[in-house]
Write a protein that holds these residues in place. Structure first.
Motif, PDB file in Angstrom:
ATOM      1  N   GLU A   1     -20.916 -23.305  68.788  1.00  0.00           N
ATOM      2  CA  GLU A   1     -19.884 -22.285  68.634  1.00  0.00           C
ATOM      3  C   GLU A   1     -18.882 -22.659  67.552  1.00  0.00           C
ATOM      4  OE1 GLU A   1     -19.009 -19.640  71.130  1.00  0.00           O
ATOM      5  OE2 GLU A   1     -20.926 -19.833  72.159  1.00  0.00           O
ATOM      6  N   ALA A   2     -18.688 -23.967  67.372  1.00  0.00           N
ATOM      7  CA  ALA A   2     -17.671 -24.405  66.428  1.00  0.00           C
ATOM      8  C   ALA A   2     -17.975 -23.878  65.029  1.00  0.00           C
ATOM      9  CB  ALA A   2     -17.578 -25.923  66.425  1.00  0.00           C
ATOM     10  N   THR A   3     -19.237 -23.814  64.697  1.00  0.00           N
ATOM     11  CA  THR A   3     -19.592 -23.350  63.355  1.00  0.00           C
ATOM     12  C   THR A   3     -19.666 -21.828  63.301  1.00  0.00           C
ATOM     13  OG1 THR A   3     -21.892 -23.552  63.996  1.00  0.00           O
ATOM     14  CG2 THR A   3     -20.933 -25.418  62.809  1.00  0.00           C
ATOM     15  N   ASP A   4     -19.527 -21.220  64.461  1.00  0.00           N
ATOM     16  CA  ASP A   4     -19.736 -19.793  64.597  1.00  0.00           C
ATOM     17  C   ASP A   4     -18.523 -18.969  64.200  1.00  0.00           C
ATOM     18  OD1 ASP A   4     -21.936 -18.385  65.254  1.00  0.00           O
ATOM     19  OD2 ASP A   4     -21.236 -17.867  67.265  1.00  0.00           O
ATOM     20  N   GLN A   5     -17.357 -19.613  64.166  1.00  0.00           N
ATOM     21  CA  GLN A   5     -16.136 -18.838  63.955  1.00  0.00           C
ATOM     22  C   GLN A   5     -15.919 -18.512  62.481  1.00  0.00           C
ATOM     23  OE1 GLN A   5     -12.986 -21.038  65.992  1.00  0.00           O
ATOM     24  NE2 GLN A   5     -13.196 -19.611  67.714  1.00  0.00           N
ATOM     25  N   VAL A   6     -15.088 -17.520  62.271  1.00  0.00           N
ATOM     26  CA  VAL A   6     -14.781 -17.064  60.920  1.00  0.00           C
ATOM     27  C   VAL A   6     -13.512 -17.771  60.452  1.00  0.00           C
ATOM     28  CG1 VAL A   6     -14.034 -15.046  59.615  1.00  0.00           C
ATOM     29  CG2 VAL A   6     -15.845 -14.824  61.328  1.00  0.00           C
ATOM     30  N   HIS A   7     -13.555 -18.294  59.246  1.00  0.00           N
ATOM     31  CA  HIS A   7     -12.376 -18.985  58.705  1.00  0.00           C
ATOM     32  C   HIS A   7     -11.350 -17.960  58.214  1.00  0.00           C
ATOM     33  CE1 HIS A   7      -9.972 -21.970  56.675  1.00  0.00           C
ATOM     34  NE2 HIS A   7     -10.041 -21.274  55.565  1.00  0.00           N
ATOM     35  N   ILE A   8     -10.111 -18.112  58.670  1.00  0.00           N
ATOM     36  CA  ILE A   8      -9.041 -17.217  58.221  1.00  0.00           C
ATOM     37  C   ILE A   8      -8.086 -18.055  57.379  1.00  0.00           C
ATOM     38  CG2 ILE A   8      -7.274 -15.550  58.922  1.00  0.00           C
ATOM     39  CD1 ILE A   8      -9.895 -14.797  60.170  1.00  0.00           C
ATOM     40  N   PRO A   9      -8.087 -17.856  56.047  1.00  0.00           N
ATOM     41  CA  PRO A   9      -7.174 -18.647  55.219  1.00  0.00           C
ATOM     42  C   PRO A   9      -5.730 -18.282  55.550  1.00  0.00           C
ATOM     43  CG  PRO A   9      -8.391 -17.027  53.889  1.00  0.00           C
ATOM     44  CD  PRO A   9      -8.848 -16.868  55.299  1.00  0.00           C
ATOM     45  N   GLY A  10      -4.849 -19.249  55.467  1.00  0.00           N
ATOM     46  CA  GLY A  10      -3.448 -19.003  55.809  1.00  0.00           C
ATOM     47  C   GLY A  10      -2.789 -18.035  54.844  1.00  0.00           C
ATOM     48  N   GLY A  11      -1.580 -17.678  55.162  1.00  0.00           N
ATOM     49  CA  GLY A  11      -0.862 -16.756  54.290  1.00  0.00           C
ATOM     50  C   GLY A  11       0.474 -16.390  54.884  1.00  0.00           C
ATOM     51  N   ALA A  12       1.151 -15.453  54.255  1.00  0.00           N
ATOM     52  CA  ALA A  12       2.455 -15.017  54.746  1.00  0.00           C
ATOM     53  C   ALA A  12       2.280 -13.741  55.546  1.00  0.00           C
ATOM     54  CB  ALA A  12       3.391 -14.785  53.577  1.00  0.00           C
ATOM     55  N   TYR A  13       3.127 -13.579  56.527  1.00  0.00           N
ATOM     56  CA  TYR A  13       2.984 -12.457  57.430  1.00  0.00           C
ATOM     57  C   TYR A  13       4.363 -12.005  57.869  1.00  0.00           C
ATOM     58  CZ  TYR A  13       2.438 -10.621  62.229  1.00  0.00           C
ATOM     59  OH  TYR A  13       2.534  -9.897  63.381  1.00  0.00           O
ATOM     60  N   GLN A  14       4.566 -10.707  57.832  1.00  0.00           N
ATOM     61  CA  GLN A  14       5.840 -10.184  58.329  1.00  0.00           C
ATOM     62  C   GLN A  14       5.646  -9.729  59.761  1.00  0.00           C
ATOM     63  OE1 GLN A  14       7.468  -7.120  55.886  1.00  0.00           O
ATOM     64  NE2 GLN A  14       8.542  -8.597  54.587  1.00  0.00           N
ATOM     65  N   PRO A  15       6.245 -10.416  60.708  1.00  0.00           N
ATOM     66  CA  PRO A  15       6.032 -10.043  62.108  1.00  0.00           C
ATOM     67  C   PRO A  15       6.533  -8.636  62.377  1.00  0.00           C
ATOM     68  CG  PRO A  15       7.367 -12.039  61.925  1.00  0.00           C
ATOM     69  CD  PRO A  15       7.223 -11.490  60.553  1.00  0.00           C
ATOM     70  N   PHE A  16       5.951  -8.040  63.366  1.00  0.00           N
ATOM     71  CA  PHE A  16       6.294  -6.668  63.715  1.00  0.00           C
ATOM     72  C   PHE A  16       7.759  -6.559  64.123  1.00  0.00           C
ATOM     73  CE2 PHE A  16       6.197  -3.014  66.706  1.00  0.00           C
ATOM     74  CZ  PHE A  16       5.836  -2.040  65.795  1.00  0.00           C
ATOM     75  N   PHE A  17       8.202  -7.534  64.911  1.00  0.00           N
ATOM     76  CA  PHE A  17       9.604  -7.532  65.323  1.00  0.00           C
ATOM     77  C   PHE A  17      10.362  -8.610  64.565  1.00  0.00           C
ATOM     78  CE2 PHE A  17       7.974  -5.394  69.123  1.00  0.00           C
ATOM     79  CZ  PHE A  17       8.896  -4.351  69.199  1.00  0.00           C
ATOM     80  N   PRO A  18      11.580  -8.317  64.119  1.00  0.00           N
ATOM     81  CA  PRO A  18      12.376  -9.383  63.520  1.00  0.00           C
ATOM     82  C   PRO A  18      12.695 -10.436  64.565  1.00  0.00           C
ATOM     83  CG  PRO A  18      13.678  -7.381  63.750  1.00  0.00           C
ATOM     84  CD  PRO A  18      12.296  -7.047  64.189  1.00  0.00           C
ATOM     85  N   ASN A  19      13.223 -11.555  64.073  1.00  0.00           N
ATOM     86  CA  ASN A  19      13.422 -12.727  64.910  1.00  0.00           C
ATOM     87  C   ASN A  19      14.274 -12.461  66.136  1.00  0.00           C
ATOM     88  OD1 ASN A  19      13.235 -15.306  65.696  1.00  0.00           O
ATOM     89  ND2 ASN A  19      14.011 -16.204  63.820  1.00  0.00           N
ATOM     90  N   SER A  20      15.302 -11.699  65.964  1.00  0.00           N
ATOM     91  CA  SER A  20      16.210 -11.511  67.095  1.00  0.00           C
ATOM     92  C   SER A  20      16.719 -10.087  67.053  1.00  0.00           C
ATOM     93  CB  SER A  20      17.365 -12.508  66.988  1.00  0.00           C
ATOM     94  OG  SER A  20      18.594 -11.830  66.939  1.00  0.00           O
TER      95      SER A  20
END
Lengths: 293, 229
Positions: A61-80
């Motif tokens: 299974e370990a080789t079965d997963q899809v690699h997701i390269p990192g990146g920047a993401y704007q979360p749906f909700f702001p921090n507070s």
């Protein structure tokens, strides 16, 4: 919810010491002992293999997963709730199952982890509806069901499945990052999602991998089932007055989100915040994440 | 037929004896013989048996604690972090008011447990400081610090919402829970502005039933039985 789940599992010794042993009482006990020892024997023989099986499976299974390269993401909700600044979160690279875990794969898991079988799991880990769509502890409704995503699984059960493969449940941010689309792809998937929301929830879902994968090669991020995340309980939607709290208004929480037009994402956050870890509901399944390269 | 039974039994007992040591070494497999089965299946204490982690909690005196160690007394439980400026002192104050409202002879039946969701900053020294600064009686109060993993599992089981913010603070539910002697939640206080009335009524019920004798019994079950009679 669980307070009145009165059924208690008791020591078998208590059952036996309840009355004086009588002859007529001994006969059921004898077959009972045989049953118990047969079960124990089965488990021992099975479990002695299961570690090796687990390890072999983990490697596969370990080789079965899809690699997701990192990146920047704007979360749906702001921090507070006190700030609406556009916050960007850095996501490190990770890996993700290409498709939701299927009934077939989950069946393999409960075979080697009998404590997570339908009749054995305690209600503190999964409510009574756990694996409601299966026929029995080790029996699906139909052979076709093996390729459908598993559902009616609790957070505890989903998490344990992933851990048995040396994986883990993705965080909300990881999941949302991997599901995020833009431009025409986003419009298409939003239409798909709205379509899916409109369908009655009691239909059983299609098989996995029937539609085109997204840009990472991930199937069924939309339109098939909802999925658990490790931190599902980190969404505190406070700006809504349905609990009788005060200053909010119905739907008020969406006003503080990154993009109030992203109705689908809002639905996911609202859905997650309504969950409890022992809930086992229709159309809620999961996929596992792994460490990045 | 009887012979056959005896043979099957003998062979299986032999297998059991040979295989049991190996069997016992497999973690987290609750068998009928194990201690799990003395707890009701909605007991919070069970979650550690099903976790693949062996990580446990540590209290203000540096003592390692499993959830099962809290069996036998009623627990008033909440989750906090010691760096918390506003709501956590309120939670502690509320718990103190519960303690104060208990009759003297029942005080030893109730323990007050605060689990930290900030394992990174809440060291034993830090939680010890908190116990002292709030003048918590160490006989029935414990602040416990854990790991990311057991915090996540306990919060999930208690239905506690929390999120670590970038500045190191946490957003979190402000709740109190009352667990019976077996770790089953029998009361939730979602709104700390409310009075203690409901909680105290439930608490007295739970304590009274435990005084009647069988401390293993789940008060909820006893209550249900009475109602159906």
């Amino acid at each position: 919810m669980k307070l009145n789940a009165g059924l208690k599992i008791r020591n078998f010794s208590e059952i036996q010491t309840n009355g004086k042993p009588r002859k007529s009482f001994l006969i059921p006990i004898r077959s009972f002992i045989i049953l118990v020892s047969a079960t124990a024997l089965y488990q021992i023989l099975y479990c002695s293999n299961s570690n090796a099986q687990d390890q072999a499976q983990t490697r596969a299974e370990a080789t079965d997963q899809v690699h997701i390269p990192g990146g920047a993401y704007q979360p749906f909700f702001p921090n507070s709730k006190y700030t609406k600044e556009r916050r960007t979160v850095k996501i490190s690279s990770f890996s993700l199952d290409p498709a939701p875990v299927t009934n077939g794969k989950y069946l393999e898991f409960v075979k080697t982890h009998p404590e997570f079988q339908k009749s054995k799991i305690p209600t503190v880990l999964a409510e009574k509806s756990y694996l409601n769509h299966w026929k029995g502890d080790l029996e699906l409704q139909s052979p076709e069901q093996a390729d459908e995503p598993v559902r009616f699984v609790s957070w505890f059960a989903a998490k344990s499945y992933c851990e048995s493969k040396s994986h883990f449940l993705p965080t909300i941010e990881q999941w949302e990052f991997a599901a995020k689309e833009s431009g025409a792809a986003m419009e298409k998937s939003t239409a798909e999602i709205m379509d899916w929301y409109a369908k009655p929830g009691d239909l059983s879902p299609n098989k996995v991998r029937q539609k085109k994968p997204n840009k990472y090669g991930l199937y069924d991020m939309h339109g098939l089932i909802w999925e658990w995340s490790s931190d599902f309980n980190s969404t505190l939607i406070s700006n809504d007055s349905r609990a009788g709290g005060g200053d909010g208004f119905c739907g008020g929480a969406s006003a503080s989100s990154r993009n109030p037009n992203d109705y689908a994402a809002f639905m996911r956050f609202a859905f997650r915040s309504s969950l409890k870890a022992s809930y086992a509901v229709n159309n809620l399944g999961f996929r596992c994440a792994g460490a990045g390269k | 037929m009887t012979h056959l039974f005896k043979w099957i039994l003998a062979v299986q007992v032999a297998f059991l004896l040979v295989a049991l040591p190996g069997h016992a070494s497999k973690p987290n497999l609750p068998s009928k013989e194990s201690e799990n089965y003395s707890l009701p299946q909605d007991s919070i204490f069970l979650i550690e048996d099903y976790s693949n982690s062996k990580e446990r909690w540590v209290n203000q005196d540096g003592k390692t604690k499993s959830l099962r160690d809290f069996q036998g007394k009623i627990s008033i439980v909440s989750m906090i972090y010691t760096g918390c400026q506003f709501s956590c002192p309120l939670i502690i104050a509320k718990m103190k008011s519960i303690e104060a409202a208990l009759p003297n002879n029942l005080k030893s039946e109730v323990q007050f447990l605060l689990f930290s969701f900030d394992p990174a900053r809440d060291t034993v020294a830090q939680i010890k400081k908190k116990v002292l600064s709030h003048k918590l009686n160490p006989n029935n109060w414990q602040i416990l610090t854990g790991t990311i993993k057991n915090v996540s599992e306990l919060a999930a089981a208690l239905d506690f919402k929390y999120k670590k913010l970038e500045n190191g603070d946490f957003n979190h539910s402000n709740e109190l829970l009352a667990l019976n002697q077996d770790g089953v939640i029998f009361h939730k206080m979602h709104n700390l502005d409310l009075g203690l009335q409901d909680l105290l009524v439930e608490l007295k019920k739970a304590l009274k039933l435990s005084e009647l004798g069988d401390s293993q019994e789940n008060p909820k079950d006893l209550k249900n039985q009475k109602e159906t009679k």
